[in-house]
Design a protein around this motif. Structure first.
Motif, mmCIF file in Angstrom:
data_model
loop_
_atom_site.group_PDB
_atom_site.id
_atom_site.type_symbol
_atom_site.label_atom_id
_atom_site.label_comp_id
_atom_site.label_asym_id
_atom_site.label_seq_id
_atom_site.Cartn_x
_atom_site.Cartn_y
_atom_site.Cartn_z
ATOM 1 N N VAL A 51 0.840 -1.200 0.000
ATOM 2 C CA VAL A 51 0.000 0.000 0.000
ATOM 3 C C VAL A 51 0.874 1.248 0.000
ATOM 4 N N ALA A 52 1.939 1.228 0.814
ATOM 5 C CA ALA A 52 2.829 2.380 0.906
ATOM 6 C C ALA A 52 3.477 2.664 -0.447
ATOM 7 N N ALA A 53 3.956 1.608 -1.112
ATOM 8 C CA ALA A 53 4.615 1.780 -2.409
ATOM 9 C C ALA A 53 3.632 2.360 -3.416
ATOM 10 N N PHE A 54 2.401 1.838 -3.397
ATOM 11 C CA PHE A 54 1.372 2.331 -4.309
ATOM 12 C C PHE A 54 1.114 3.823 -4.069
ATOM 13 N N CYS A 55 0.954 4.184 -2.792
ATOM 14 C CA CYS A 55 0.661 5.579 -2.465
ATOM 15 C C CYS A 55 1.790 6.496 -2.905
ATOM 16 N N GLN A 56 3.011 6.037 -2.685
ATOM 17 C CA GLN A 56 4.146 6.890 -3.017
ATOM 18 C C GLN A 56 4.260 7.114 -4.526
ATOM 19 N N THR A 57 4.063 6.043 -5.313
ATOM 20 C CA THR A 57 4.109 6.174 -6.768
ATOM 21 C C THR A 57 3.007 7.112 -7.244
ATOM 22 N N PHE A 58 1.817 6.875 -6.721
ATOM 23 C CA PHE A 58 0.659 7.688 -7.066
ATOM 24 C C PHE A 58 0.933 9.164 -6.755
ATOM 25 N N SER A 59 1.515 9.433 -5.594
ATOM 26 C CA SER A 59 1.795 10.807 -5.195
ATOM 27 C C SER A 59 2.773 11.468 -6.149
ATOM 28 N N GLN A 60 3.782 10.697 -6.557
ATOM 29 C CA GLN A 60 4.786 11.301 -7.422
ATOM 30 C C GLN A 60 4.218 11.583 -8.802
ATOM 31 N N LEU A 61 3.385 10.674 -9.276
ATOM 32 C CA LEU A 61 2.721 10.911 -10.558
ATOM 33 C C LEU A 61 1.919 12.200 -10.503
ATOM 34 N N LEU A 62 1.188 12.377 -9.385
ATOM 35 C CA LEU A 62 0.334 13.548 -9.248
ATOM 36 C C LEU A 62 1.136 14.840 -9.235
ATOM 37 N N ARG A 63 2.339 14.757 -8.686
ATOM 38 C CA ARG A 63 3.149 15.967 -8.615
ATOM 39 C C ARG A 63 3.558 16.452 -9.997
ATOM 40 N N ILE A 64 3.666 15.484 -10.945
ATOM 41 C CA ILE A 64 4.086 15.852 -12.294
ATOM 42 C C ILE A 64 2.951 16.585 -13.018
ATOM 43 N N ILE A 65 1.711 16.181 -12.739
ATOM 44 C CA ILE A 65 0.574 16.800 -13.431
ATOM 45 C C ILE A 65 0.287 18.168 -12.828
ATOM 46 N N PRO A 66 0.274 19.225 -13.646
ATOM 47 C CA PRO A 66 -0.044 20.549 -13.099
ATOM 48 C C PRO A 66 -1.513 20.608 -12.668
ATOM 49 N N SER A 67 -1.776 21.400 -11.638
ATOM 50 C CA SER A 67 -3.145 21.492 -11.103
ATOM 51 C C SER A 67 -4.142 21.881 -12.188
ATOM 52 N N LEU A 68 -3.727 22.835 -13.009
ATOM 53 C CA LEU A 68 -4.632 23.338 -14.033
ATOM 54 C C LEU A 68 -5.031 22.214 -14.986
ATOM 55 N N ALA A 69 -4.037 21.413 -15.384
ATOM 56 C CA ALA A 69 -4.300 20.304 -16.295
ATOM 57 C C ALA A 69 -5.312 19.357 -15.681
ATOM 58 N N LEU A 70 -5.115 19.083 -14.402
ATOM 59 C CA LEU A 70 -6.014 18.154 -13.720
ATOM 60 C C LEU A 70 -7.454 18.673 -13.749
ATOM 61 N N LEU A 71 -7.601 19.983 -13.521
ATOM 62 C CA LEU A 71 -8.936 20.574 -13.540
ATOM 63 C C LEU A 71 -9.588 20.414 -14.908
ATOM 64 N N PHE A 72 -8.800 20.661 -15.953
ATOM 65 C CA PHE A 72 -9.369 20.600 -17.301
ATOM 66 C C PHE A 72 -9.664 19.176 -17.723
ATOM 67 N N ILE A 73 -8.817 18.243 -17.282
ATOM 68 C CA ILE A 73 -9.057 16.839 -17.637
ATOM 69 C C ILE A 73 -10.438 16.419 -17.163
ATOM 70 N N LEU A 74 -10.874 16.978 -16.040
ATOM 71 C CA LEU A 74 -12.145 16.548 -15.451
ATOM 72 C C LEU A 74 -13.366 17.099 -16.184
ATOM 73 N N ILE A 75 -13.176 18.172 -16.945
ATOM 74 C CA ILE A 75 -14.350 18.777 -17.600
ATOM 75 C C ILE A 75 -15.071 17.816 -18.549
ATOM 76 N N PRO A 76 -14.340 17.187 -19.485
ATOM 77 C CA PRO A 76 -15.064 16.255 -20.366
ATOM 78 C C PRO A 76 -15.691 15.089 -19.611
ATOM 79 N N ILE A 77 -15.106 14.708 -18.511
ATOM 80 C CA ILE A 77 -15.637 13.562 -17.777
ATOM 81 C C ILE A 77 -16.809 13.973 -16.887
#
Lengths: 214, 255
Positions: A51-77
């Protein structure tokens, strides 16, 4: 400029506090949801390496994605509005919360846990009386980081129609009225700062209470 | 009439393929002060942790006070066995009084009884309750912290007390003081069984009614200090005792 800012507050202070309220509502709601997800996940992560390894990988992936991009990705969905903005903010807040929760629980010395068990505690009592209080300063530090992240990112939530202080900034940019931009930006910065000081104060309080010098 | 309060029968413990303890058999009577002597890796701490269920044997049977450990609720068992560890293990976020009251609180004693117990226990280990109850562990010296550790272990008046190298982090003079205190404590509480793990031969000989010498997961000899000195059963025991003689020789040399 200053005169314009003062005039804005004289004529539209209700509007201004409305934006502040929206901003705080967005931030705090997403923080609370994120905490509800992150704390159990972090606790599991401190007990289970997978679980720890999963969380850490997930966290690092999220850091790469800019907040703005994340917001826009959600619009079509999800479409526009408050809900997708909340989801995006929750996702942004998760990494600091989860990582620091795992860290906090891992920092609790195994000897203390063993002593707790040997004094007759079951797992639940151990968590409540030993692990949680000792991990608390770390967890609160995660809350601080998450809150600051959320408050600044919530500015962008305006773009998907969730309101907040971002509205002032983007209106100002659109109409080329710099006083709006300044008011919005300074307010967000102040909110961030205030929340940081508040959390620092809380953390200091907690540390004073346990007097633990380590 | 003596009664075996701790009994190990053919107990073995493996971590993966590593056998830490092989075929351990011994009995300890109520009221005895037993010291367990061995180098690191001898299995002495594992043996101690099997008594209060922190470690489970891979094979064999452990009986505590007539009850098979397999059929005993370990949480309940722990509440009736005192445990003192090397790193002291006081909870840094609790006051001295709160530390001592941990198990009484778990047992839902009423407030008055808990307060009285805290005071009694602190008096027993020579700390003034008025001065120390409200302090935090970090505000105490190492020797005082270790005394609180003992007081906490005594809080429920357990019939068995386990000590896992409790004094190895203390400096020599304080160490001698607390050794003396523990010895007196046992004399005052003569119905309690003390099981004391150490790697210091002088400590083992000084404190123990009987000394269990362990090496590589086996008992080399389990006897009174007098017997050990008079008739060492194995070369290993003889070598260990030789170190005491060497210390004395060193003393004589410089005198």
């Amino acid at each position: 400029m200053l005169a314009q800012i003062i005039r804005y507050f004289q004529t539209s202070s209700a509007e201004y506090w409305g934006y502040v309220g929206q901003h705080l509502f967005l931030s705090l709601t997403s923080l609370i949801i994120a905490m509800l997800i992150a704390f159990p996940l972090g606790y599991l992560g401190s007990r289970n390496n997978a679980v720890a390894a999963f969380c850490q990988t997930f966290s690092q992936l999220l850091r790469i994605i800019p907040s703005l991009a994340l917001l826009f990705i959600l619009i079509p969905i999800m479409g526009a509005g408050v809900i997708p903005a909340l989801i995006a903010l929750v996702v942004l807040a998760l990494p600091p919360l989860v990582v620091n929760t795992i860290l906090g629980f891992n920092e609790v010395s195994p000897v203390l846990k063993e002593v707790g068990l040997s004094l007759g505690m079951d797992q639940r009592q151990l968590l409540k009386q030993i692990s949680l209080p000792l991990a608390l300063p770390y967890i609160l530090n995660g809350v601080k980081l998450a809150l600051v992240e959320i408050i600044s990112s919530a500015t962008l939530a305006t773009y998907i129609g969730a309101g907040g202080l971002g509205t002032l900034i983007f209106t100002g940019l659109g109409l080329y009225k710099m006083q709006y931009v300044v008011i919005g930006a300074v307010s967000v910065a102040l909110l961030s700062l205030l929340s940081m000081f508040l959390m620092d104060w809380v953390i200091r309080k907690v540390r004073e209470d346990d007097q633990s010098n380590y | 009439m003596t009664k075996a309060i701790i009994k190990f029968e053919h107990v073995a413990k493996k971590y993966g393929k590593n056998e830490i303890i092989s075929d351990l058999n011994f009995e300890i009577n109520q009221g005895e002060f037993v010291t367990v002597l061995g180098s690191s890796g001898s299995g002495k701490t594992t043996t101690l942790k099997m008594i209060n269920g922190l470690e489970k044997p891979t094979k064999g049977k452990i009986t505590i006070n007539g009850n098979d450990l397999n059929d005993t609720n370990l949480v309940d068992l722990c509440r009736h066995i005192g445990y003192v560890v090397q790193s002291i293990g006081l909870f840094p976020h609790m006051t001295i009084a709160q530390n001592i009251a941990v198990t009484p609180n778990l047992l839902n004693w009423d407030k008055e009884k808990i307060n009285k117990t805290v005071d009694d226990m602190l008096n027993q280990v020579g700390l003034d309750p008025k001065e120390y109850s409200g302090r935090y562990p970090a505000q105490l010296s190492g020797g005082q912290q270790q005394r609180v550790g003992v007081a906490r272990a005594l809080s429920t008046n357990p019939p068995i007390m386990l000590f896992d190298e409790p004094f190895s982090a203390l400096d020599a003079i304080i160490r001698q003081d607390v050794q003396q205190e523990v010895k007196e404590l046992h004399q005052n509480l003569s119905d309690k069984t003390f099981f004391f793990v150490t790697h210091d031969i002088n400590e083992a000989l000084f404190l123990g009614d009987r000394v269990m010498i362990m090496n590589k997961g086996k008992i080399e000899q389990f006897d009174t200090p007098e017997k050990l000195v008079a008739q060492p059963a194995t070369d290993y025991v003889a070598q260990l005792l030789g170190t005491v003689r060497q210390n004395r020789a060193l003393w004589e040399q410089f005198k």
